[in-house]
Scaffold this motif. Structure first.
Motif, short mmCIF file in Angstrom:
data_model
loop_
_atom_site.label_atom_id
_atom_site.label_comp_id
_atom_site.label_asym_id
_atom_site.label_seq_id
_atom_site.Cartn_x
_atom_site.Cartn_y
_atom_site.Cartn_z
N GLY A 9 -14.28 6.50 0.22
CA GLY A 9 -15.01 7.75 0.21
C GLY A 9 -15.86 7.88 -1.02
N LEU A 10 -16.44 9.05 -1.18
CA LEU A 10 -17.27 9.37 -2.34
C LEU A 10 -16.41 10.12 -3.35
CD1 LEU A 10 -19.99 9.61 -3.81
CD2 LEU A 10 -20.41 11.69 -2.47
N VAL A 11 -16.30 9.56 -4.54
CA VAL A 11 -15.48 10.17 -5.58
C VAL A 11 -16.23 10.15 -6.89
CG1 VAL A 11 -13.29 9.55 -4.48
CG2 VAL A 11 -14.35 7.99 -6.13
N GLN A 12 -15.79 10.99 -7.81
CA GLN A 12 -16.39 11.02 -9.13
C GLN A 12 -15.71 10.00 -10.04
OE1 GLN A 12 -16.32 15.14 -10.48
NE2 GLN A 12 -18.49 15.29 -9.97
N ALA A 13 -16.45 9.54 -11.01
CA ALA A 13 -15.89 8.63 -12.00
C ALA A 13 -14.66 9.26 -12.63
CB ALA A 13 -16.92 8.29 -13.04
N GLY A 14 -13.64 8.44 -12.82
CA GLY A 14 -12.40 8.91 -13.40
C GLY A 14 -11.33 9.27 -12.39
N ALA A 15 -11.73 9.42 -11.13
CA ALA A 15 -10.77 9.77 -10.08
C ALA A 15 -9.97 8.54 -9.65
CB ALA A 15 -11.51 10.36 -8.89
N SER A 16 -9.03 8.78 -8.76
CA SER A 16 -8.21 7.70 -8.22
C SER A 16 -8.32 7.69 -6.70
CB SER A 16 -6.74 7.88 -8.61
OG SER A 16 -6.58 7.81 -10.01
N LEU A 17 -8.12 6.53 -6.12
CA LEU A 17 -8.10 6.38 -4.67
C LEU A 17 -6.98 5.43 -4.29
CD1 LEU A 17 -11.77 5.83 -3.37
CD2 LEU A 17 -10.25 7.73 -2.81
N LYS A 18 -6.45 5.62 -3.09
CA LYS A 18 -5.48 4.68 -2.55
C LYS A 18 -5.97 4.24 -1.19
CE LYS A 18 -0.54 3.84 -2.04
NZ LYS A 18 0.83 4.40 -2.24
N LEU A 19 -6.33 2.99 -1.08
CA LEU A 19 -6.80 2.42 0.18
C LEU A 19 -5.61 1.89 0.96
CD1 LEU A 19 -9.86 0.39 -1.18
CD2 LEU A 19 -9.72 2.82 -0.58
N SER A 20 -5.73 1.95 2.29
CA SER A 20 -4.67 1.45 3.16
C SER A 20 -5.23 0.41 4.11
CB SER A 20 -4.07 2.59 3.98
OG SER A 20 -3.52 3.59 3.15
N CYS A 21 -4.36 -0.49 4.53
CA CYS A 21 -4.73 -1.52 5.49
C CYS A 21 -3.56 -1.72 6.44
CB CYS A 21 -5.05 -2.82 4.76
SG CYS A 21 -5.47 -4.21 5.85
N VAL A 22 -3.74 -1.26 7.67
CA VAL A 22 -2.70 -1.39 8.69
C VAL A 22 -2.92 -2.68 9.46
CG1 VAL A 22 -1.65 -0.36 10.72
CG2 VAL A 22 -2.49 1.10 8.86
N VAL A 23 -1.87 -3.46 9.59
CA VAL A 23 -1.93 -4.75 10.27
C VAL A 23 -1.20 -4.66 11.60
CG1 VAL A 23 -1.35 -7.21 10.12
CG2 VAL A 23 -2.03 -5.94 8.06
N SER A 24 -1.82 -5.16 12.65
CA SER A 24 -1.19 -5.15 13.96
C SER A 24 -1.43 -6.48 14.65
CB SER A 24 -1.75 -4.01 14.81
OG SER A 24 -3.15 -4.16 14.99
N GLY A 25 -0.64 -6.74 15.69
CA GLY A 25 -0.84 -7.94 16.49
C GLY A 25 -0.19 -9.19 15.94
N GLY A 26 0.57 -9.08 14.90
CA GLY A 26 1.22 -10.25 14.32
C GLY A 26 2.31 -9.82 13.37
N PRO A 27 3.16 -10.75 12.96
CA PRO A 27 4.26 -10.43 12.04
C PRO A 27 3.76 -10.18 10.62
CG PRO A 27 4.22 -12.77 12.50
CD PRO A 27 3.15 -12.17 13.35
N PHE A 28 3.64 -8.92 10.25
CA PHE A 28 3.09 -8.56 8.96
C PHE A 28 3.85 -9.22 7.82
CE2 PHE A 28 0.88 -6.11 5.93
CZ PHE A 28 1.77 -5.56 5.01
N ARG A 29 5.17 -9.28 7.96
CA ARG A 29 5.97 -9.81 6.87
C ARG A 29 5.78 -11.31 6.64
NH1 ARG A 29 10.60 -7.88 6.79
NH2 ARG A 29 10.34 -6.25 8.34
N ASP A 30 5.10 -11.98 7.56
CA ASP A 30 4.81 -13.41 7.41
C ASP A 30 3.43 -13.69 6.82
OD1 ASP A 30 6.48 -14.39 10.52
OD2 ASP A 30 7.26 -13.93 8.52
#
Length: 122
Positions: A9-30
């Motif tokens: 997203g659009l954020v100001q300098a100094g801020a924090s972000l947490k990006l996510s990545c959801v994995v499907s269709g395969g064994p994530f733990r591998d």
């Protein structure tokens, strides 16, 4: 294996972000996970990677201190937390996965998310 990145997203300098990545269709733990970023007109560079063993992570020297990669195997999700954002962090952030050990090289990753845009304003 499909990856879906979100959280940019659009954020100001100094801020924090947490990006996510959801994995499907395969064994994530591998799969080892990584985050790359690509600014306009620049190459796709690694930001962080994490092995199946969550204690094994890699950050380029330029990324150490403000970036943190993590994963939740129960949720099939990898995360990238970015603190104290700077204008120069503006880029599309991509998550990537590969079976087995992580790599610092983009071409080693077989699976990619569509990218999530992070824009940092001054």
């Amino acid at each position: 294996v499909q990856l879906q990145a979100s959280g940019g997203g659009l954020v100001q300098a100094g801020a924090s972000l947490k990006l996510s990545c959801v994995v499907s269709g395969g064994p994530f733990r591998d799969h080892a996970m990584a985050w790359f970023r690509q600014a306009p007109g620049k190459s796709r560079d690694i930001v962080a990677s994490m092995d199946l063993d969550v204690s094994t992570t890699y950050y380029p020297d330029s990324m150490k201190g403000r970036f943190a990669i993590s994963r939740d195997n129960a949720k099939n999700t990898a995360y990238l937390e970015i603190n104290h954002l700077k204008v120069e962090d503006t880029a599309i952030y991509y998550c990537a996965a590969r079976a087995g050990y992580s790599s610092r090289v983009a071409v080693d990753y077989a699976y990619w998310g569509q990218g999530t845009l992070v824009t940092v304003s001054s």
